[in-house]
Design a protein around this motif. Sequence first.
Motif, PDB file in Angstrom:
ATOM      1  N   ALA A 118      89.499  69.580  14.512  1.00 19.44           N
ATOM      2  CA  ALA A 118      88.516  68.859  14.081  1.00 19.44           C
ATOM      3  C   ALA A 118      88.058  67.554  14.924  1.00 19.44           C
ATOM      4  N   ALA A 119      86.660  68.012  15.763  1.00 20.42           N
ATOM      5  CA  ALA A 119      86.362  66.240  16.135  1.00 20.42           C
ATOM      6  C   ALA A 119      85.191  65.906  15.238  1.00 20.42           C
ATOM      7  N   PRO A 120      85.219  64.534  14.698  1.00 19.14           N
ATOM      8  CA  PRO A 120      83.555  64.215  14.036  1.00 19.14           C
ATOM      9  C   PRO A 120      82.935  63.477  15.411  1.00 19.14           C
ATOM     10  N   VAL A 121      81.506  64.703  13.839  1.00 20.92           N
ATOM     11  CA  VAL A 121      80.108  64.102  15.587  1.00 20.92           C
ATOM     12  C   VAL A 121      79.112  62.987  14.705  1.00 20.92           C
ATOM     13  N   THR A 122      79.228  62.039  15.288  1.00 20.27           N
ATOM     14  CA  THR A 122      78.199  60.855  14.581  1.00 20.27           C
ATOM     15  C   THR A 122      76.680  60.952  15.208  1.00 20.27           C
ATOM     16  N   SER A 123      76.159  60.265  14.160  1.00 16.83           N
ATOM     17  CA  SER A 123      74.284  59.676  15.211  1.00 16.83           C
ATOM     18  C   SER A 123      74.631  58.164  14.775  1.00 16.83           C
ATOM     19  N   ASP A 124      74.495  57.822  15.557  1.00 16.67           N
ATOM     20  CA  ASP A 124      74.589  56.136  16.133  1.00 16.67           C
ATOM     21  C   ASP A 124      75.365  55.346  15.325  1.00 16.67           C
ATOM     22  N   ASP A 125      76.462  56.124  15.322  1.00 17.68           N
ATOM     23  CA  ASP A 125      78.448  55.734  14.082  1.00 17.68           C
ATOM     24  C   ASP A 125      77.711  55.624  13.230  1.00 17.68           C
ATOM     25  N   THR A 126      77.306  56.932  12.656  1.00 20.97           N
ATOM     26  CA  THR A 126      77.328  57.230  11.268  1.00 20.97           C
ATOM     27  C   THR A 126      78.040  58.705  11.165  1.00 20.97           C
ATOM     28  N   PRO A 127      79.203  59.164  10.315  1.00 16.96           N
ATOM     29  CA  PRO A 127      79.351  60.067  10.415  1.00 16.96           C
ATOM     30  C   PRO A 127      78.443  61.523   9.726  1.00 16.96           C
ATOM     31  N   VAL A 128      77.900  62.427  10.354  1.00 18.41           N
ATOM     32  CA  VAL A 128      77.138  63.506  10.450  1.00 18.41           C
ATOM     33  C   VAL A 128      77.733  64.668  10.055  1.00 18.41           C
ATOM     34  N   GLY A 129      78.807  65.013  10.662  1.00 16.05           N
ATOM     35  CA  GLY A 129      79.146  66.225  10.504  1.00 16.05           C
ATOM     36  C   GLY A 129      80.962  66.767  11.405  1.00 16.05           C
ATOM     37  N   VAL A 130      80.762  67.536  11.367  1.00 14.97           N
ATOM     38  CA  VAL A 130      82.608  67.888  12.474  1.00 14.97           C
ATOM     39  C   VAL A 130      82.613  69.020  13.232  1.00 14.97           C
ATOM     40  N   GLN A 135      80.000  69.569  23.690  1.00 14.43           N
ATOM     41  CA  GLN A 135      78.803  69.555  23.960  1.00 14.43           C
ATOM     42  C   GLN A 135      77.884  70.477  23.774  1.00 14.43           C
ATOM     43  N   ALA A 136      77.997  72.017  24.448  1.00 18.61           N
ATOM     44  CA  ALA A 136      77.180  72.376  24.695  1.00 18.61           C
ATOM     45  C   ALA A 136      77.262  73.637  23.415  1.00 18.61           C
ATOM     46  N   THR A 137      78.240  73.747  22.367  1.00 22.31           N
ATOM     47  CA  THR A 137      78.998  73.887  21.653  1.00 22.31           C
ATOM     48  C   THR A 137      77.965  73.589  20.504  1.00 22.31           C
ATOM     49  N   LEU A 138      78.259  72.138  20.270  1.00 19.60           N
ATOM     50  CA  LEU A 138      77.246  71.500  19.432  1.00 19.60           C
ATOM     51  C   LEU A 138      75.716  71.373  19.579  1.00 19.60           C
ATOM     52  N   TYR A 175      81.673  64.488   4.093  1.00 15.54           N
ATOM     53  CA  TYR A 175      82.843  64.216   3.635  1.00 15.54           C
ATOM     54  C   TYR A 175      84.123  63.960   5.150  1.00 15.54           C
ATOM     55  N   LEU A 176      83.889  64.811   5.642  1.00 16.17           N
ATOM     56  CA  LEU A 176      84.938  65.825   6.329  1.00 16.17           C
ATOM     57  C   LEU A 176      85.469  64.740   7.532  1.00 16.17           C
ATOM     58  N   ALA A 177      83.658  64.132   8.148  1.00 12.01           N
ATOM     59  CA  ALA A 177      83.861  63.524   8.973  1.00 12.01           C
ATOM     60  C   ALA A 177      83.761  61.967   8.475  1.00 12.01           C
ATOM     61  N   GLU A 178      83.266  62.254   8.223  1.00  5.68           N
ATOM     62  CA  GLU A 178      83.925  60.543   7.439  1.00  5.68           C
ATOM     63  C   GLU A 178      85.881  60.166   6.837  1.00  5.68           C
ATOM     64  N   ARG A 179      86.763  61.609   6.843  1.00  2.00           N
ATOM     65  CA  ARG A 179      87.998  61.227   5.551  1.00  2.00           C
ATOM     66  C   ARG A 179      88.805  61.333   7.641  1.00  2.00           C
ATOM     67  N   ILE A 180      87.956  62.170   8.373  1.00  2.00           N
ATOM     68  CA  ILE A 180      89.223  62.103   9.965  1.00  2.00           C
ATOM     69  C   ILE A 180      88.860  60.634  10.440  1.00  2.00           C
ATOM     70  N   HIS A 181      87.729  60.283  10.742  1.00  2.10           N
ATOM     71  CA  HIS A 181      86.997  58.803  11.203  1.00  2.10           C
ATOM     72  C   HIS A 181      87.621  57.914  10.542  1.00  2.10           C
ATOM     73  N   SER A 182      88.321  58.180   9.967  1.00  4.51           N
ATOM     74  CA  SER A 182      89.213  56.977   9.089  1.00  4.51           C
ATOM     75  C   SER A 182      90.012  57.032   9.041  1.00  4.51           C
ATOM     76  N   LEU A 183      90.981  58.153   9.683  1.00  5.59           N
ATOM     77  CA  LEU A 183      93.170  58.545   9.849  1.00  5.59           C
ATOM     78  C   LEU A 183      93.450  56.737   9.262  1.00  5.59           C
ATOM     79  N   GLU A 184      94.717  56.695   8.947  1.00 10.00           N
ATOM     80  CA  GLU A 184      95.206  55.818   9.441  1.00 10.00           C
ATOM     81  C   GLU A 184      96.590  55.789  10.611  1.00 10.00           C
ATOM     82  N   GLU A 185      96.979  54.967  10.483  1.00  7.11           N
ATOM     83  CA  GLU A 185      98.195  55.290  11.807  1.00  7.11           C
ATOM     84  C   GLU A 185      99.193  55.994  10.671  1.00  7.11           C
ATOM     85  N   GLY A 186      99.842  57.113  11.129  1.00  2.00           N
ATOM     86  CA  GLY A 186     100.890  57.605  10.164  1.00  2.00           C
ATOM     87  C   GLY A 186     100.330  58.836   9.511  1.00  2.00           C
TER      88      GLY A 186
END
Length: 224
Positions: A86-98, A35-38, A117-128
């Motif tokens: 990598a961890a997605p960063v969201t603003s009001d549940d909307t991915p904005v960065g990583v 959180q401090a780095t973000l 784009y990277l935040a959305e891809r990680i946020h929507s990773l599927e099983e497997g």
Amino acid sequence: MRSVLVVFSMLLVLLGAAGVALTDSAKEWYDTEGQATLQSFAGSMFPELSEQELEELVIREPVAAVSIPEDSSDPRRVETEPEYFAAPVTSDDTPVGVLTYHETEITSEGAVVADTYLAERIHSLEEGDTLLYDAKYGSFFILRDEQIIPANTDALEYLAGSTTLSSYLDWRKSLADEGPILGDEPSQRNYTPVTIAGIVLTLFLTLTLIFTWLRHSPHAPQHF
């Protein structure tokens, strides 16, 4: 017995969604310093957000990325611990960065990346799915059912759509086999015809100017 199977199935789902497990040090970094780095870089990385929105940024569950080895071998056979996270960063549940984290035996470093784009891809990773990181090209990919999918904007420069894992590894190997173009021979091969053409053109223009000057010179022979 049934409860044991249920727990085992849940573990498989969790491991499948993340690809590989987080290291203890990576988990600790995200918990204590994430959180401090973000907040240190959020203002410059997300200038479109208000101060209140910056303070309310949320770091989602980090994911470990399997490094693609330099020898282009199958990353699924590499048994070393992951170095990239990598961890997605969201603003009001909307991915904005990583929020990324890279650790080695010597150093560790966190960074904020304004890549929606990277935040959305990680946020929507599927099983497997397995998140891959190609350090050679600084790109994230997703391995899904033998398919390689670009996961960040840098990866899109090398791969516009999905391809098979074997095709991607063959492509990396072909680039490594070609190697950089060094020495004088390629330069001579590429530019020698142009140089000759330039010399001929220069000589032709010089002779044309000389004949033109002689024709209009006051010392030139007079024609009656």
